[in-house]
Design a protein around this motif. Structure first.
Motif, short mmCIF file in Angstrom:
data_model
loop_
_atom_site.label_atom_id
_atom_site.label_comp_id
_atom_site.label_asym_id
_atom_site.label_seq_id
_atom_site.Cartn_x
_atom_site.Cartn_y
_atom_site.Cartn_z
N GLY A 39 36.71 46.53 33.82
CA GLY A 39 36.27 45.17 33.51
C GLY A 39 35.75 45.07 32.09
O GLY A 39 35.79 46.04 31.32
N CYS A 83 42.19 40.45 38.43
CA CYS A 83 40.73 40.31 38.36
C CYS A 83 40.16 39.63 39.60
O CYS A 83 40.73 38.65 40.11
CB CYS A 83 40.32 39.50 37.13
SG CYS A 83 40.61 40.36 35.56
N ARG A 85 36.77 35.94 36.89
CA ARG A 85 37.10 35.51 35.53
C ARG A 85 36.14 34.35 35.21
O ARG A 85 36.32 33.25 35.70
CB ARG A 85 38.55 35.02 35.43
CG ARG A 85 39.61 36.03 35.84
CD ARG A 85 41.01 35.43 35.75
NE ARG A 85 41.15 34.26 36.61
CZ ARG A 85 41.74 33.13 36.24
NH1 ARG A 85 42.25 33.00 35.02
NH2 ARG A 85 41.84 32.13 37.08
N LYS A 127 37.75 43.49 37.19
CA LYS A 127 39.04 43.76 37.80
C LYS A 127 38.90 44.22 39.25
O LYS A 127 37.88 44.80 39.65
CB LYS A 127 39.79 44.81 36.98
CG LYS A 127 40.19 44.28 35.60
CD LYS A 127 40.74 45.36 34.71
CE LYS A 127 42.08 45.86 35.19
NZ LYS A 127 42.64 46.88 34.26
#
Length: 294
Positions: free
Chosen positions: A144, A177, A180, A206
């Motif tokens: 991430g 993901c 977001r 993610k």
């Protein structure tokens, strides 16, 4: 002055907000925290202060002048900084890393920024933000990121279907993901020198990876399909696709999925794009295997 397109964030309020946006577990767990563009060391020093010893920070800086002045700025904290001086985009990583899957999509452990799982925290230079982010999304080792980018870039990565900024980057990020989020905007006055555009910080977390099944479609194939889908936003999805794929196959998918021929690219949800790519991927595989058996 800005060096190589960089605008240095110096406002303590926004620096602290960035730190608060990082999943707290990553300050102590085995995931490597990575920064791109140390600049004047303001974010770097704060990251090192939060990381639980003996955990180190891996940082990349292309400008040798900035790299040379960093150690005196960091003082005792410099001992836990692993600084790589050079252009991060020249990192080749591993071309044929181990294949994993995220939500049924095949991704590879490319080791773009680190050979083990890593989390990116950075004020990314505007001119390389998008290629860095896309490489991280496609790297199974990246778990991430919390990054500051130009606001319009953040909107593209975080947009949902039917929003004006929705496009190929939105679908690509949504496909891998769990989160977001455009977290907050940062005004030009928070930088030295002030940029002429608005900035924003976003968080992309993610989905976990697992062992790839042999038949799972590569994420890179989805990316190629999305380029065809969004090549002209004002045209219908059907018209965009027929420049690349057989009309009969497009019609077959539209019928199966219930899509209207008048549907435009921004009206289709990410899950439908994944299904579309998987449909074409299976068609191509069947054709290839059929030829090989002749």
């Amino acid at each position: 002055m800005a060096l190589l397109g960089q605008h240095f964030l110096h406002d303590p309020h926004y620096l602290e907000q960035i730190l608060q946006s990082i999943p707290h577990a990553h300050f102590a767990d085995a995931v490597q925290v990575v920064e791109i563009g140390v600049g004047l060391g303001d974010l770097t020093s704060r990251l090192l202060s939060r990381l639980k010893p003996p955990k180190s920070l891996l940082a990349y800086e292309v400008d040798t002048r900035l790299a040379q002045r960093l150690k005196p700025v960091l003082g005792a904290l410099a001992g836990r900084l692993d600084l790589v001086v050079g252009d991060v985009m020249q990192n080749k990583g591993v071309k044929d890393g181990e294949k994993q899957q995220i939500g049924g999509l095949g991704v590879f452990q490319c080791a773009f920024l680190h050979p083990k799982p890593y989390f990116l925290v950075s004020n990314l230079p505007y001119y390389i933000a998008t290629p860095i982010l896309t490489r991280c999304l496609k790297d199974a080792l990246c778990v991430g990121m919390v990054v500051m980018v130009q606001k319009e870039v953040a909107l593209k990565f975080c947009a949902a279907a039917n929003e004006s900024d929705y496009g190929a980057l939105s679908v690509l990020s949504a496909s891998v993901c769990l989160e977001r989020t455009l977290l907050f905007e940062v005004p030009p006055k928070a930088f030295n020198p002030p940029p002429k555009v608005q900035s924003a910080v976003m968080r992309l977390l993610k989905a976990p990876t697992n062992e790839a099944k042999q038949e799972c479609m590569p994420l890179a194939f989805l990316e190629s399909v999305l380029k065809a889908c969004f090549q002209a936003n004002r045209k219908t999805l059907f018209n965009n696709l027929k420049k690349t794929y057989p009309v009969a196959q497009i019609q077959e998918f539209f019928t199966q999925s219930g899509l209207e021929l008048s549907t435009r690219p921004h009206q289709v949800a990410p899950a439908h794009y994944v299904s579309l790519a998987q449909f074409f991927h299976k068609k191509i595989n069947r054709t290839t295997h059929g030829k090989q058996s002749l």
